[in-house]
Write an enzyme that holds these catalytic residues in place. Structure first.
Site, PDB file in Angstrom:
ATOM      1  N   GLU A 293      16.136  81.530  51.434  1.00 51.03           N
ATOM      2  CA  GLU A 293      17.098  82.111  52.377  1.00 51.03           C
ATOM      3  C   GLU A 293      18.078  82.909  51.535  1.00 51.03           C
ATOM      4  OE1 GLU A 293      16.211  81.937  55.350  1.00 51.03           O
ATOM      5  OE2 GLU A 293      14.775  80.309  55.124  1.00 51.03           O
ATOM      6  N   CYS A 327      26.818  83.781  53.724  1.00 44.47           N
ATOM      7  CA  CYS A 327      25.731  84.735  53.913  1.00 44.47           C
ATOM      8  C   CYS A 327      25.791  85.314  55.325  1.00 44.47           C
ATOM      9  CB  CYS A 327      24.401  84.041  53.684  1.00 44.47           C
ATOM     10  SG  CYS A 327      24.203  82.612  54.745  1.00 44.47           S
TER      11      CYS A 327
HETATM   12  N1  LIG Z   1      20.545  82.982  53.886  1.00 45.30           N
HETATM   13  C1  LIG Z   1      21.199  81.874  53.609  1.00 45.30           C
HETATM   14  O1  LIG Z   1      21.028  80.838  54.246  1.00 45.30           O
HETATM   15  C2  LIG Z   1      22.206  81.875  52.490  1.00 45.30           C
HETATM   16  C3  LIG Z   1      23.108  80.822  52.394  1.00 45.30           C
HETATM   17  C4  LIG Z   1      24.022  80.820  51.340  1.00 45.30           C
HETATM   18  C5  LIG Z   1      24.050  81.860  50.436  1.00 45.30           C
HETATM   19  N2  LIG Z   1      23.173  82.875  50.568  1.00 45.30           N
HETATM   20  C6  LIG Z   1      23.199  84.011  49.654  1.00 45.30           C
HETATM   21  O2  LIG Z   1      23.463  83.552  48.333  1.00 45.30           O
HETATM   22  C7  LIG Z   1      24.179  84.528  47.601  1.00 45.30           C
HETATM   23  C8  LIG Z   1      25.406  83.901  46.994  1.00 45.30           C
HETATM   24  O3  LIG Z   1      25.081  82.787  46.214  1.00 45.30           O
HETATM   25  P1  LIG Z   1      24.933  82.869  44.626  1.00 45.30           P
HETATM   26  O4  LIG Z   1      25.882  83.897  44.111  1.00 45.30           O
HETATM   27  O5  LIG Z   1      25.033  81.492  44.101  1.00 45.30           O
HETATM   28  O6  LIG Z   1      23.448  83.425  44.502  1.00 45.30           O
HETATM   29  P2  LIG Z   1      22.576  83.696  43.182  1.00 45.30           P
HETATM   30  O7  LIG Z   1      21.313  84.330  43.624  1.00 45.30           O
HETATM   31  O8  LIG Z   1      23.363  84.377  42.134  1.00 45.30           O
HETATM   32  O9  LIG Z   1      22.284  82.224  42.624  1.00 45.30           O
HETATM   33  C9  LIG Z   1      21.509  81.278  43.349  1.00 45.30           C
HETATM   34  C10 LIG Z   1      20.892  80.318  42.345  1.00 45.30           C
HETATM   35  O10 LIG Z   1      19.938  81.034  41.556  1.00 45.30           O
HETATM   36  C11 LIG Z   1      20.243  80.877  40.169  1.00 45.30           C
HETATM   37  N3  LIG Z   1      19.850  82.100  39.472  1.00 45.30           N
HETATM   38  C12 LIG Z   1      20.575  83.239  39.288  1.00 45.30           C
HETATM   39  N4  LIG Z   1      19.855  84.139  38.607  1.00 45.30           N
HETATM   40  C13 LIG Z   1      18.659  83.565  38.348  1.00 45.30           C
HETATM   41  C14 LIG Z   1      17.473  83.996  37.675  1.00 45.30           C
HETATM   42  N5  LIG Z   1      17.390  85.200  37.122  1.00 45.30           N
HETATM   43  N6  LIG Z   1      16.423  83.135  37.619  1.00 45.30           N
HETATM   44  C15 LIG Z   1      16.480  81.903  38.180  1.00 45.30           C
HETATM   45  N7  LIG Z   1      17.595  81.446  38.808  1.00 45.30           N
HETATM   46  C16 LIG Z   1      18.648  82.270  38.899  1.00 45.30           C
HETATM   47  C17 LIG Z   1      21.734  80.614  40.135  1.00 45.30           C
HETATM   48  O11 LIG Z   1      22.107  79.976  38.929  1.00 45.30           O
HETATM   49  C18 LIG Z   1      21.897  79.735  41.365  1.00 45.30           C
HETATM   50  O12 LIG Z   1      21.564  78.395  41.083  1.00 45.30           O
HETATM   51  C19 LIG Z   1      24.523  85.619  48.598  1.00 45.30           C
HETATM   52  O13 LIG Z   1      23.624  86.672  48.452  1.00 45.30           O
HETATM   53  C20 LIG Z   1      24.335  84.927  49.944  1.00 45.30           C
HETATM   54  O14 LIG Z   1      24.058  85.808  51.006  1.00 45.30           O
HETATM   55  C21 LIG Z   1      22.246  82.895  51.561  1.00 45.30           C
HETATM   56  N1  LIG Z   2      25.090  78.440  57.882  1.00 48.46           N
HETATM   57  C1  LIG Z   2      26.321  79.100  57.585  1.00 48.46           C
HETATM   58  C2  LIG Z   2      26.184  80.124  56.505  1.00 48.46           C
HETATM   59  C3  LIG Z   2      25.504  79.682  55.246  1.00 48.46           C
HETATM   60  C4  LIG Z   2      25.495  80.785  54.264  1.00 48.46           C
HETATM   61  O1  LIG Z   2      26.304  80.974  53.417  1.00 48.46           O
HETATM   62  C5  LIG Z   2      26.865  79.803  58.811  1.00 48.46           C
HETATM   63  O2  LIG Z   2      26.184  79.850  59.831  1.00 48.46           O
HETATM   64  O3  LIG Z   2      27.963  80.330  58.742  1.00 48.46           O
END
Ligand SMILES: NC(=O)c1ccc[n+]([C@@H]2O[C@H](COP(=O)([O-])OP(=O)(O)OC[C@H]3O[C@@H](n4cnc5c(N)ncnc54)[C@H](O)[C@@H]3O)[C@@H](O)[C@H]2O)c1
Ligand SMILES: N[C@@H](CCC=O)C(=O)O
Length: 544
Positions: A293, A327
């Site tokens: 996600e 997100c």
């Molecule tokens: N769609 C959803 O449900 C949802 C929910 C929460 C956050 N997010 C998304 O997450 C992002 C924010 O979170 P973040 O900054 O922690 O994300 P990120 O992608 O930077 O990191 C996520 C995880 O991946 C690891 N990671 C980073 N680079 C990596 C690599 N090259 N190889 C392997 N692992 C790696 C990080 O250490 C962390 O544990 C935003 O884009 C947000 O939209 C999505």
């Molecule tokens: N599930 C949360 C968002 C999670 C992502 O960062 C919401 O619906 O606001």
């Protein structure tokens, strides 16, 4: 071995506590926050039955006061990833054979502990380490994580109950086996509930897990691990390591027993992971499950019949709660010309009333963004908008990282609907508004649909049912979570299963049966009760 078909306690969403002045929960949370803030923790990795300390100590800071250190965690290297995989595989036989009700009971107990004695601790950790205000911490690290733990137990039993038909003389059964190997849970900084759900949902289905949280969320992540241990999680089922992403990926994605990844984070990281898995596909014993996600460019679209005050409130809450680091956060909004003056006035009025500062002052609605890298990236978008002739800053726009990573909630007005901040995920307290001709509803919906590669959340506001129906159909691929007359954030487990498509992820809906189905591999068993003893069809050997 199960000796009954057990009914699990019916899950009900955990009520959100108010933290009103004078309430016992507020007093307890403030006390716990102070206690945690006043000491420094030395946080180990958890591999098998061991707490592993290394000499590579990394600081855990408060984003709103980055010189104030909450302690250090022990960063590991590739050897720790190997150890975690080995510990997981060693635990697999016993864990995967444990009767489901015993597995389930561990996670139900964790939920109970979190609803009671652990609530203030995990909320305070989330406030301190991720800079959430008390309400944002409560809906995340308490309520959402409790809900994940309880509802998933219900969904697991619903899966185990899914059984095929049997014809006379035959008993057909379906076994929902754990995956063959280990699963990698890779979790983001922004939600403690997501950090907790990604490894536990997988483990609940009988799998063993290597879990790597974001470095900026280790403070709360290790407390989740301690909570699970107190709830009785056996050693080695979930192994928590702090190793940088690429190093972890190199070891995990080359391992023959890699059976799946449960990821939440940014789109770019997920796409690289997918490519790596594709390149290594010949190395694995089984095709790995890939669940991710990822990012969003979430929208609000108002129809000319909408209520300006409702639209403005959806913008201010949807875009700025937790500094826009959801997100799901609204980050582009389309306002009809007839409502523009009113919406603008209400939004600016709300912004003027926001207080910004550390979460220990409960009157602060806005806290800090997570770290310097994020701060600089968000500030760049704002600075570029100040220079651009395609957009202007109409509220906020100031940034200051001297003490904490503070960014004023910022509203941009785009003159070009394809301006960069209408298209790219910023992941901070910035929303871009675009004013459209009130008579251009259909074209505007087309614009909303086509502007960004993401499809996570979106909201429409209208009082006209034809307009609502039209938009719901027109935007059917534009958001995995679609809201009518509500902000696009705040999905609740069991009520709005969460996830998006297009560049926003595999849409496997965290907090639903659909997600848990990805962590089992079904085996069909046919048992014939009275086996055949003659190969002939009834008509063979007949005279012509
Ligand atoms: N769609 C959803 O449900 C949802 C929910 C929460 C956050 N997010 C998304 O997450 C992002 C924010 O979170 P973040 O900054 O922690 O994300 P990120 O992608 O930077 O990191 C996520 C995880 O991946 C690891 N990671 C980073 N680079 C990596 C690599 N090259 N190889 C392997 N692992 C790696 C990080 O250490 C962390 O544990 C935003 O884009 C947000 O939209 C999505
Ligand atoms: N599930 C949360 C968002 C999670 C992502 O960062 C919401 O619906 O606001």
């Amino acid at each position: 071995m199960a000796t009954g078909f057990f009914k699990v306690p019916t899950p009900v969403n955990e009520p959100v506590k108010s933290y009103a002045p004078g309430s016992p929960e507020r007093e307890e949370l403030q006390r716990t926050y102070k206690e945690l803030k006043s000491k420094q923790l030395d946080v180990p990795m958890y591999i098998g039955g061991d707490r592993v300390y290394t000499d590579n100590k990394q600081p855990m800071v408060q984003p709103h006061d980055h010189r104030h250190i909450l302690g250090h965690f022990s960063e590991g290297d590739a050897s720790h990833v190997e150890q975690a995989i080995n510990a997981a595989l060693a635990a697999r036989e016993m864990w995967s054979n444990m009767a489901w009700e015993h597995r389930a009971s561990i996670f139900l107990k964790a939920a109970e502990l979190l609803a009671g004695p652990w609530r203030a601790r995990l909320n305070a950790a989330t406030m301190l380490g991720q800079s959430k205000n008390a309400y944002q911490a409560e809906i995340d690290s308490a309520c959402e994580l409790i809900d994940f733990l309880r509802f998933n137990v219900q969904y697991a039993t619903d899966i185990y109950r899914m059984q095929p038909e049997s014809s006379p003389g035959v008993w057909n059964r379906m076994e929902h086996r754990p995956l063959e190997g280990f699963v990698f849970a890779l979790t983001p900084f922004n939600f403690t509930a997501i950090a907790g759900n990604l490894p536990t949902s997988v483990a609940l289905m009988g799998n063993v897990v290597v879990w790597k949280p974001a470095h900026t969320q280790v403070y709360a992540a290790h407390m989740i691990m301690e909570l699970l241990q107190e709830a009785g999680l056996p050693d080695g089922v979930i192994n928590l390591i702090y190793v940088d992403g690429p190093t972890t990926g190199d070891v995990v994605f080359s391992h023959a027993d890699f059976a799946g990844i449960h990821f939440t984070g940014s789109t770019g990281v997920f796409q690289n992971i997918w490519k790596t898995i594709g390149n290594n596909i010949h190395k694995y014993k089984t095709y790995p499950r890939i669940v991710g996600e990822t990012g969003g460019k979430d929208f609000i679209v108002a129809h000319r019949t909408a209520e300006a005050k409702q639209v403005a409130t959806a913008i201010t809450r949807g875009a700025f709660e937790f500094q826009g680091q959801k997100c799901s956060a609204a980050s582009r909004a389309y306002i009809p010309s007839n409502l523009w003056d009113e919406v603008r006035e209400y939004v600016i009025e709300d912004l003027k009333s926001f207080k910004m500062g550390p979460p220990e002052d409960f009157s602060n609605f806005i806290n800090a963004v997570i770290d310097e890298k994020s701060f600089d990236k968000i500030a760049r978008y704002i600075d570029n908008a100040k220079e651009s002739n395609e957009a202007e800053v109409i509220a906020g726009g100031k940034t200051d990282k001297s003490k904490g990573y503070f960014i004023e909630p910022t509203v941009l007005l785009a003159h070009n609907p394809q301006y960069i901040t209408m298209c790219e995920e910023i992941f901070g307290p910035v929303i871009t508004l675009y004013v459209y001709d009130e008579n251009n509803w259909e074209d505007t919906l087309e614009l909303v649909n086509a502007t960004s590669p993401y499809a996570l959340t979106g909201a429409i506001f209208s009082k006209d049912r034809y307009a609502i129906e039209y938009a719901t159909k027109k935007l059917s691929d534009a958001a995995g979570n679609f809201y009518i007359n509500d902000k696009p954030t705040g999905a609740v487990v069991g009520q709005q299963p969460f996830g998006g498509a297009r560049a926003s992820g595999t849409n496997d809906k965290a907090g639903s049966m659909l997600n848990l189905l990805r962590w089992v591999s079904a085996r069909s068993v046919k048992e014939t009760l009275n086996p055949a003893t003659d190969y002939r069809y009834p008509f063979l050997g007949e005279d012509k």
